[in-house]
Design a protein around this motif. Structure first.
Motif, PDB file in Angstrom:
ATOM      1  N   ALA A 405       0.857  -1.186   0.000  1.00  0.00           N
ATOM      2  CA  ALA A 405       0.000   0.000   0.000  1.00  0.00           C
ATOM      3  C   ALA A 405       0.895   1.239   0.000  1.00  0.00           C
ATOM      4  O   ALA A 405       1.057   1.920   1.009  1.00  0.00           O
ATOM      5  N   ASP A 406       1.512   1.479  -1.141  1.00  0.00           N
ATOM      6  CA  ASP A 406       2.340   2.674  -1.354  1.00  0.00           C
ATOM      7  C   ASP A 406       1.526   3.602  -2.251  1.00  0.00           C
ATOM      8  O   ASP A 406       1.358   3.329  -3.446  1.00  0.00           O
ATOM      9  N   LEU A 407       1.011   4.674  -1.656  1.00  0.00           N
ATOM     10  CA  LEU A 407       0.093   5.565  -2.377  1.00  0.00           C
ATOM     11  C   LEU A 407       0.515   7.005  -2.177  1.00  0.00           C
ATOM     12  O   LEU A 407       1.055   7.359  -1.124  1.00  0.00           O
ATOM     13  N   ILE A 408       0.211   7.819  -3.172  1.00  0.00           N
ATOM     14  CA  ILE A 408       0.357   9.260  -2.983  1.00  0.00           C
ATOM     15  C   ILE A 408      -0.919   9.932  -3.477  1.00  0.00           C
ATOM     16  O   ILE A 408      -1.698   9.326  -4.215  1.00  0.00           O
ATOM     17  N   ALA A 409      -1.097  11.183  -3.066  1.00  0.00           N
ATOM     18  CA  ALA A 409      -2.235  11.935  -3.595  1.00  0.00           C
ATOM     19  C   ALA A 409      -1.830  13.382  -3.825  1.00  0.00           C
ATOM     20  O   ALA A 409      -0.979  13.932  -3.113  1.00  0.00           O
ATOM     21  N   VAL A 410      -2.446  13.939  -4.863  1.00  0.00           N
ATOM     22  CA  VAL A 410      -2.209  15.356  -5.193  1.00  0.00           C
ATOM     23  C   VAL A 410      -3.559  16.034  -5.423  1.00  0.00           C
ATOM     24  O   VAL A 410      -4.530  15.383  -5.800  1.00  0.00           O
ATOM     25  N   MET A 411      -3.584  17.339  -5.213  1.00  0.00           N
ATOM     26  CA  MET A 411      -4.745  18.119  -5.621  1.00  0.00           C
ATOM     27  C   MET A 411      -4.577  18.404  -7.106  1.00  0.00           C
ATOM     28  O   MET A 411      -3.458  18.561  -7.583  1.00  0.00           O
ATOM     29  N   GLY A 412      -5.671  18.457  -7.832  1.00  0.00           N
ATOM     30  CA  GLY A 412      -5.577  18.763  -9.256  1.00  0.00           C
ATOM     31  C   GLY A 412      -5.388  17.487 -10.066  1.00  0.00           C
ATOM     32  O   GLY A 412      -5.375  16.382  -9.526  1.00  0.00           O
ATOM     33  N   ASP A 413      -5.236  17.682 -11.360  1.00  0.00           N
ATOM     34  CA  ASP A 413      -5.205  16.558 -12.285  1.00  0.00           C
ATOM     35  C   ASP A 413      -3.857  16.472 -12.988  1.00  0.00           C
ATOM     36  O   ASP A 413      -3.563  17.251 -13.885  1.00  0.00           O
ATOM     37  N   PRO A 414      -3.038  15.503 -12.603  1.00  0.00           N
ATOM     38  CA  PRO A 414      -1.693  15.401 -13.192  1.00  0.00           C
ATOM     39  C   PRO A 414      -1.725  15.090 -14.690  1.00  0.00           C
ATOM     40  O   PRO A 414      -0.724  15.279 -15.374  1.00  0.00           O
ATOM     41  N   LEU A 415      -2.870  14.640 -15.188  1.00  0.00           N
ATOM     42  CA  LEU A 415      -2.944  14.340 -16.623  1.00  0.00           C
ATOM     43  C   LEU A 415      -3.175  15.605 -17.442  1.00  0.00           C
ATOM     44  O   LEU A 415      -2.888  15.648 -18.642  1.00  0.00           O
ATOM     45  N   GLN A 416      -3.680  16.638 -16.775  1.00  0.00           N
ATOM     46  CA  GLN A 416      -3.795  17.946 -17.422  1.00  0.00           C
ATOM     47  C   GLN A 416      -2.524  18.742 -17.206  1.00  0.00           C
ATOM     48  O   GLN A 416      -2.027  19.416 -18.098  1.00  0.00           O
ATOM     49  N   ASP A 417      -2.018  18.672 -15.950  1.00  0.00           N
ATOM     50  CA  ASP A 417      -0.849  19.467 -15.583  1.00  0.00           C
ATOM     51  C   ASP A 417       0.051  18.596 -14.707  1.00  0.00           C
ATOM     52  O   ASP A 417      -0.168  18.445 -13.514  1.00  0.00           O
ATOM     53  N   VAL A 418       1.080  18.051 -15.356  1.00  0.00           N
ATOM     54  CA  VAL A 418       1.911  17.061 -14.674  1.00  0.00           C
ATOM     55  C   VAL A 418       2.714  17.686 -13.520  1.00  0.00           C
ATOM     56  O   VAL A 418       3.178  16.979 -12.629  1.00  0.00           O
ATOM     57  N   THR A 419       2.817  19.021 -13.514  1.00  0.00           N
ATOM     58  CA  THR A 419       3.599  19.666 -12.442  1.00  0.00           C
ATOM     59  C   THR A 419       2.904  19.565 -11.080  1.00  0.00           C
ATOM     60  O   THR A 419       3.534  19.847 -10.058  1.00  0.00           O
ATOM     61  N   VAL A 420       1.639  19.175 -11.042  1.00  0.00           N
ATOM     62  CA  VAL A 420       1.020  18.993  -9.716  1.00  0.00           C
ATOM     63  C   VAL A 420       1.740  17.877  -8.942  1.00  0.00           C
ATOM     64  O   VAL A 420       1.670  17.827  -7.719  1.00  0.00           O
ATOM     65  N   LEU A 421       2.467  17.017  -9.657  1.00  0.00           N
ATOM     66  CA  LEU A 421       3.235  15.970  -8.973  1.00  0.00           C
ATOM     67  C   LEU A 421       4.416  16.538  -8.179  1.00  0.00           C
ATOM     68  O   LEU A 421       5.039  15.828  -7.393  1.00  0.00           O
ATOM     69  N   GLU A 422       4.721  17.814  -8.421  1.00  0.00           N
ATOM     70  CA  GLU A 422       5.774  18.465  -7.613  1.00  0.00           C
ATOM     71  C   GLU A 422       5.236  18.859  -6.240  1.00  0.00           C
ATOM     72  O   GLU A 422       5.995  19.333  -5.396  1.00  0.00           O
ATOM     73  N   HIS A 423       3.914  18.703  -6.049  1.00  0.00           N
ATOM     74  CA  HIS A 423       3.311  19.090  -4.768  1.00  0.00           C
ATOM     75  C   HIS A 423       2.476  17.946  -4.234  1.00  0.00           C
ATOM     76  O   HIS A 423       1.239  18.008  -4.216  1.00  0.00           O
ATOM     77  N   VAL A 424       3.152  16.901  -3.837  1.00  0.00           N
ATOM     78  CA  VAL A 424       2.465  15.723  -3.312  1.00  0.00           C
ATOM     79  C   VAL A 424       2.024  16.027  -1.881  1.00  0.00           C
ATOM     80  O   VAL A 424       2.848  16.373  -1.038  1.00  0.00           O
ATOM     81  N   GLY A 425       0.714  15.908  -1.633  1.00  0.00           N
ATOM     82  CA  GLY A 425       0.189  16.295  -0.319  1.00  0.00           C
ATOM     83  C   GLY A 425      -0.030  15.133   0.622  1.00  0.00           C
ATOM     84  O   GLY A 425      -0.235  15.321   1.815  1.00  0.00           O
ATOM     85  N   PHE A 426      -0.012  13.940   0.073  1.00  0.00           N
ATOM     86  CA  PHE A 426      -0.293  12.761   0.905  1.00  0.00           C
ATOM     87  C   PHE A 426       0.619  11.632   0.474  1.00  0.00           C
ATOM     88  O   PHE A 426       0.755  11.358  -0.724  1.00  0.00           O
ATOM     89  N   VAL A 427       1.249  10.987   1.438  1.00  0.00           N
ATOM     90  CA  VAL A 427       2.118   9.851   1.125  1.00  0.00           C
ATOM     91  C   VAL A 427       1.843   8.723   2.124  1.00  0.00           C
ATOM     92  O   VAL A 427       1.848   8.939   3.337  1.00  0.00           O
ATOM     93  N   MET A 428       1.612   7.548   1.586  1.00  0.00           N
ATOM     94  CA  MET A 428       1.493   6.353   2.419  1.00  0.00           C
ATOM     95  C   MET A 428       2.508   5.327   1.917  1.00  0.00           C
ATOM     96  O   MET A 428       2.637   5.115   0.716  1.00  0.00           O
ATOM     97  N   LYS A 429       3.252   4.750   2.834  1.00  0.00           N
ATOM     98  CA  LYS A 429       4.181   3.684   2.441  1.00  0.00           C
ATOM     99  C   LYS A 429       3.875   2.447   3.270  1.00  0.00           C
ATOM    100  O   LYS A 429       3.883   2.504   4.500  1.00  0.00           O
ATOM    101  N   GLY A 430       3.585   1.374   2.590  1.00  0.00           N
ATOM    102  CA  GLY A 430       3.286   0.117   3.299  1.00  0.00           C
ATOM    103  C   GLY A 430       2.162   0.269   4.309  1.00  0.00           C
ATOM    104  O   GLY A 430       2.241  -0.263   5.410  1.00  0.00           O
ATOM    105  N   GLY A 431       1.125   1.028   3.938  1.00  0.00           N
ATOM    106  CA  GLY A 431      -0.042   1.177   4.806  1.00  0.00           C
ATOM    107  C   GLY A 431       0.114   2.215   5.897  1.00  0.00           C
ATOM    108  O   GLY A 431      -0.844   2.518   6.600  1.00  0.00           O
ATOM    109  N   ALA A 432       1.304   2.776   6.059  1.00  0.00           N
ATOM    110  CA  ALA A 432       1.523   3.792   7.104  1.00  0.00           C
ATOM    111  C   ALA A 432       1.562   5.181   6.463  1.00  0.00           C
ATOM    112  O   ALA A 432       2.270   5.390   5.479  1.00  0.00           O
ATOM    113  N   VAL A 433       0.792   6.100   7.022  1.00  0.00           N
ATOM    114  CA  VAL A 433       0.773   7.455   6.481  1.00  0.00           C
ATOM    115  C   VAL A 433       2.053   8.165   6.917  1.00  0.00           C
ATOM    116  O   VAL A 433       2.343   8.261   8.105  1.00  0.00           O
ATOM    117  N   VAL A 434       2.827   8.648   5.942  1.00  0.00           N
ATOM    118  CA  VAL A 434       4.063   9.350   6.298  1.00  0.00           C
ATOM    119  C   VAL A 434       3.937  10.855   6.083  1.00  0.00           C
ATOM    120  O   VAL A 434       4.743  11.624   6.596  1.00  0.00           O
TER     121      VAL A 434
END
Ligand code: ARG
Length: 446
Positions: A405-434
């Motif tokens: 369960a390695d997940l990230i989340a961003v606001m906005g749509d990276p398929l429209q504007d890939v630079t939103v990936l420079e502002h990752v607001g949520f990160v989970m690694k192995g089920g733990a929120v980091v």
């Protein structure tokens, strides 16, 4: 080392091994079960975006993924709900070319006033930064001594926060090659472990040594480089015979090979030898592109790097000849990347982070889109393709049942504007929120 010293050292080593877990700060406990609601979810394998999905997580793995209503019905009572219904959820990102133990600094200071000990002290800071930027897995392709092995082990033990790591230890280099210290007096010597190996026999024994001490893959410097003082950035530095031996020896131990190669001839030798990936690939020619396509070799091209080097490396005291070498390859690397993309060469995301600051890894997405990939392809390069290159397709790179369960989340749509990936607001690694700045009140207000 005499036999007596060796024997005396054994109990100490055992004592350290036994005491470490007890002294380690405990990692934040992973929730037993969590339900992540995803407003939009990037299915990297299918190249599609799904809406109103939910991910059920048990321990460190994904149990189920599907339409929010259906999956929510399967969540046990008491499951922690993580509401990302206003965000886009993606698989944790993967950078296939990092130098996690180093960061940019003054040339002479780093060469002569610091040692691998300095790197070992600070490397965990870079690991955390990388993780918080959304990169939950990295392939580290070059570190001094065995600092990368120690860092990987500390992350795996839960002592240090960082991405999952595959490490190469010291890149194999010819004497006078990109991995040697060049341009100084022949009387200057560094007492340190090194990846210098010449000829088939030395190469084979160096690979055995590196694997013995923890290498997960082998990195070989097939051509000259930019950030070293030898001339001619693209010149081959290993023969075909030597590169063949690198790949054969590594394969014997079940390891893949990543080949640093800027020049056309070095790239072709590496591909013919059977490396898993060509790093940089700056001056690749038509034949090299054709060979890579035929062999299924991944191209890992660090096409953001040039911006940072040209902006900062003069100030950092790098010799003019290095800056000149960068000018020779920077633009061509991007143009050739585009040609390789158009020809259908497999692309995996790798940045050379460490040459520029850790945590900036995602800046490369915009360049990849400018130079020929769609945003979805750029995301695939950093997820499913990268996982395939690493040999970790069974555990990372996609949001699928059974994977970590390695997940990230961003606001906005990276398929429209890939630079939103420079502002990752949520990160989970192995089920733990980091990291989480999205499900808090502050983030909702945005
Ligand atoms: N580590 C690489 C080298 O020294 C960096 C190359 C950076 N330049 C570039 N255009 N990608 O060769």
């Amino acid at each position: 080392m005499s036999r007596r010293v060796l024997l005396a050292a054994v109990p100490i080593a055992l004592a350290v091994t036994v005491r470490l877990p007890a002294q380690a700060p405990t990692a934040p406990a992973a929730p037993q079960t969590a339900l992540v609601k995803a407003g939009r979810l990037v299915d990297a394998r299918a190249g599609a975006v799904l809406t109103n999905q939910a991910i059920l997580i048990e321990g460190e793995r994904i149990k189920e993924l599907g339409p929010a209503g259906a999956v929510a019905g399967h969540a046990p009572p008491g499951a922690k709900v993580i509401d990302l219904s206003g965000a886009t959820v993606l698989p944790g990102l993967i950078d296939c070319h990092t130098h996690i133990t180093a960061d940019p600094g003054d040339y002479y200071q780093q060469l002569f006033r610091q040692s691998p000990i300095d790197q070992a002290v600070v490397a965990h800071v870079f690991a955390r930064r990388t993780l918080e930027a959304g990169f939950t897995t990295i392939r580290n392709v070059g570190a001094d001594e065995l600092v990368d092995v120690a860092l990987r082990n500390a992350v795996n033990a839960g002592v240090v926060a960082g991405p999952r790591m595959l490490v190469s230890t010291m890149p194999l280099s010819a004497t006078g090659g990109h991995g040697d210290v060049n341009g100084f007096s022949p009387y200057l010597r560094f007492e340190q472990l090194s990846g210098i190996a010449n000829g088939v026999d030395e190469i084979r024994s160096k690979i055995r040594w590196e694997i013995k001490y923890g290498a997960d893959l082998i990195k070989v410097l097939a051509s000259a480089g930019v950030l070293s003082e030898e001339e001619s950035v693209g010149a081959p530095q290993y023969s075909q015979e030597e590169l063949n031996a690198v790949v054969q020896e590594a394969a014997m131990w079940g390891k893949k090979v990543a080949a640093h190669a800027h020049g056309a001839e070095a790239i072709k030798r590496a591909v013919r030898a059977g490396v898993a990936s060509v790093e940089h690939g700056s001056l690749i020619d038509e034949e090299g592109i054709r060979l890579m396509k035929e062999r299924g070799t991944y191209l890992v091209a660090d096409i953001y790097n040039d911006d940072y080097i040209l902006a900062e490396y003069t100030r950092l005291g790098y010799p003019q000849k290095i800056i000149d070498k960068e000018r020779q390859v920077g633009r061509l690397q991007r143009e050739n990347f585009k040609k390789a993309v158009q020809a259908g060469v497999k692309i995996a995301f790798g940045t050379d982070a460490g040459v520029y600051p850790h945590g900036w890894n995602a800046k490369q997405f915009a360049h990849m889109v400018r130079w020929g990939l769609t945003p979805m392809q750029a995301i695939q390069a950093a997820t499913v393709n990268a996982a395939d290159l690493l040999g970790w397709a069974d555990r990372v790179g996609a949001i699928e049942p059974g994977k970590f369960a390695d997940l990230i989340a961003v606001m906005g749509d990276p398929l429209q504007d890939v630079t939103v990936l420079e502002h990752v607001g949520f990160v989970m690694k192995g089920g733990a929120v980091v990291k989480d700045s999205l499900t808090t009140g502050a983030a909702r207000a945005r």
